[in-house]
Design a protein around this motif. Sequence first.
Motif, PDB file in Angstrom:
ATOM      1  N   GLY A   1     -39.053  36.300  28.011  1.00 26.48           N
ATOM      2  CA  GLY A   1     -40.474  36.639  27.429  1.00 26.48           C
ATOM      3  C   GLY A   1     -41.189  37.702  26.508  1.00 26.48           C
ATOM      4  O   GLY A   1     -41.854  37.203  25.209  1.00 26.48           O
ATOM      5  N   ALA A   2     -40.315  38.702  26.436  1.00 26.75           N
ATOM      6  CA  ALA A   2     -40.778  39.492  25.397  1.00 26.75           C
ATOM      7  C   ALA A   2     -40.095  39.661  24.704  1.00 26.75           C
ATOM      8  O   ALA A   2     -40.213  40.556  23.360  1.00 26.75           O
ATOM      9  CB  ALA A   2     -40.155  40.839  26.286  1.00 26.75           C
ATOM     10  N   LEU A   3     -38.325  39.062  24.175  1.00 25.64           N
ATOM     11  CA  LEU A   3     -38.080  38.437  22.814  1.00 25.64           C
ATOM     12  C   LEU A   3     -37.448  37.687  22.522  1.00 25.64           C
ATOM     13  O   LEU A   3     -36.942  37.413  21.271  1.00 25.64           O
ATOM     14  CB  LEU A   3     -36.157  39.623  23.348  1.00 25.64           C
ATOM     15  N   ALA A  21     -39.813  29.474  40.542  1.00 26.77           N
ATOM     16  CA  ALA A  21     -40.164  29.307  40.380  1.00 26.77           C
ATOM     17  C   ALA A  21     -41.357  30.148  39.818  1.00 26.77           C
ATOM     18  O   ALA A  21     -41.797  29.994  38.867  1.00 26.77           O
ATOM     19  CB  ALA A  21     -40.617  27.920  40.641  1.00 26.77           C
ATOM     20  N   VAL A  22     -42.410  30.096  41.189  1.00 27.77           N
ATOM     21  CA  VAL A  22     -43.756  30.849  40.325  1.00 27.77           C
ATOM     22  C   VAL A  22     -43.210  32.284  39.982  1.00 27.77           C
ATOM     23  O   VAL A  22     -43.845  32.995  38.584  1.00 27.77           O
ATOM     24  CB  VAL A  22     -44.694  31.301  41.466  1.00 27.77           C
ATOM     25  N   ILE A  23     -42.832  32.766  40.221  1.00 27.62           N
ATOM     26  CA  ILE A  23     -42.265  34.592  39.369  1.00 27.62           C
ATOM     27  C   ILE A  23     -41.293  34.258  38.594  1.00 27.62           C
ATOM     28  O   ILE A  23     -41.920  35.384  37.736  1.00 27.62           O
ATOM     29  CB  ILE A  23     -41.307  34.969  40.782  1.00 27.62           C
ATOM     30  N   ALA A  24     -40.339  33.679  38.325  1.00 25.94           N
ATOM     31  CA  ALA A  24     -39.620  33.415  37.396  1.00 25.94           C
ATOM     32  C   ALA A  24     -40.951  33.317  36.091  1.00 25.94           C
ATOM     33  O   ALA A  24     -41.087  34.161  35.220  1.00 25.94           O
ATOM     34  CB  ALA A  24     -38.605  32.584  37.142  1.00 25.94           C
ATOM     35  N   THR A  25     -42.006  32.223  36.306  1.00 27.25           N
ATOM     36  CA  THR A  25     -42.613  31.770  34.461  1.00 27.25           C
ATOM     37  C   THR A  25     -43.450  33.353  35.049  1.00 27.25           C
ATOM     38  O   THR A  25     -44.470  33.285  33.535  1.00 27.25           O
ATOM     39  CB  THR A  25     -43.451  30.844  35.485  1.00 27.25           C
ATOM     40  N   ILE A  26     -44.147  33.646  36.241  1.00 26.79           N
ATOM     41  CA  ILE A  26     -45.191  34.501  35.653  1.00 26.79           C
ATOM     42  C   ILE A  26     -44.193  36.158  34.635  1.00 26.79           C
ATOM     43  O   ILE A  26     -44.995  36.130  33.393  1.00 26.79           O
ATOM     44  CB  ILE A  26     -45.322  35.200  36.866  1.00 26.79           C
ATOM     45  N   GLY A  27     -42.865  35.771  35.155  1.00 29.56           N
ATOM     46  CA  GLY A  27     -42.051  37.299  33.824  1.00 29.56           C
ATOM     47  C   GLY A  27     -41.900  36.719  32.676  1.00 29.56           C
ATOM     48  O   GLY A  27     -42.184  37.376  31.884  1.00 29.56           O
ATOM     49  N   SER A  42     -46.088  38.198  27.142  1.00 32.89           N
ATOM     50  CA  SER A  42     -47.162  37.404  25.841  1.00 32.89           C
ATOM     51  C   SER A  42     -47.843  37.296  25.921  1.00 32.89           C
ATOM     52  O   SER A  42     -48.501  37.466  25.097  1.00 32.89           O
ATOM     53  CB  SER A  42     -46.501  35.834  26.106  1.00 32.89           C
ATOM     54  N   LEU A  43     -49.212  37.406  27.478  1.00 30.94           N
ATOM     55  CA  LEU A  43     -49.677  37.974  27.319  1.00 30.94           C
ATOM     56  C   LEU A  43     -50.301  39.460  27.018  1.00 30.94           C
ATOM     57  O   LEU A  43     -52.068  39.344  26.767  1.00 30.94           O
ATOM     58  CB  LEU A  43     -49.998  37.832  29.216  1.00 30.94           C
ATOM     59  N   ILE A  44     -49.698  40.060  27.050  1.00 29.81           N
ATOM     60  CA  ILE A  44     -49.750  41.465  27.256  1.00 29.81           C
ATOM     61  C   ILE A  44     -49.806  41.835  25.435  1.00 29.81           C
ATOM     62  O   ILE A  44     -50.682  42.036  24.265  1.00 29.81           O
ATOM     63  CB  ILE A  44     -48.895  42.553  27.195  1.00 29.81           C
ATOM     64  N   ILE A  45     -48.423  41.204  24.921  1.00 30.09           N
ATOM     65  CA  ILE A  45     -48.213  41.407  23.293  1.00 30.09           C
ATOM     66  C   ILE A  45     -49.798  40.379  22.710  1.00 30.09           C
ATOM     67  O   ILE A  45     -49.427  41.718  20.974  1.00 30.09           O
ATOM     68  CB  ILE A  45     -46.986  40.872  23.227  1.00 30.09           C
TER      69      ILE A  45
END
Length: 186
Positions: free
Chosen positions: A14-16, A76-82, A87-90
């Motif tokens: 998500g970050a990269l 599934a929930v944890i991977a999706t949040i990760g 993206s939310l922050i950036i």
Amino acid sequence: MIYWQLFLSFIQIGALSFGGGYAAMPLIQNQVVDIHHWLSVGEFNDLVTISQMTPGPIAINSATFVGEKIGGLWGAVIATIGCILPSLIIVTLIAYFYMKYRHLESLQSVLNVLRPAVVAMIASAGISIIVTAVFGEQAIIAWTHLKVNMLVIFIICLFLLLKYKMSPIAVMLIGGLCEVFYQFLL
């Protein structure tokens, strides 16, 4: 422990994964196939296909699919949040600073430099999928491993997309029907 690994893997993705879903595909493949061996190359290609056919961003669909396969519902929930947390922050930070400094020429220069890198990442993902589809899961490029039917279907679909500007959904259906017809002939 597996939840932590899922979270860390998808927070990196998500970050990269600048440039959208297709640009994220090499990052996802690296994490789930090469590093953690959660999926085989064939399963990864199935994941790409399923992610394309379902609504939503490819990276989030991939995170949900892999998380569920590895850790069930909580995986599934944890991977999706990760996957979505960076993206939310950036995006929040970028929106703030872009609105404040959007007229600076240096900012426009940075954005222009990023475009070719994103195109290269998208091309890399596409080539990887083509090689696996045409030459098999082992991805050994040799004419003895060539899947002629997949190459023909690829060429037909590419022709329909470029020449006739057909809907991708119609092209996917035609490609699927071509494979069913081919299998029926065998």
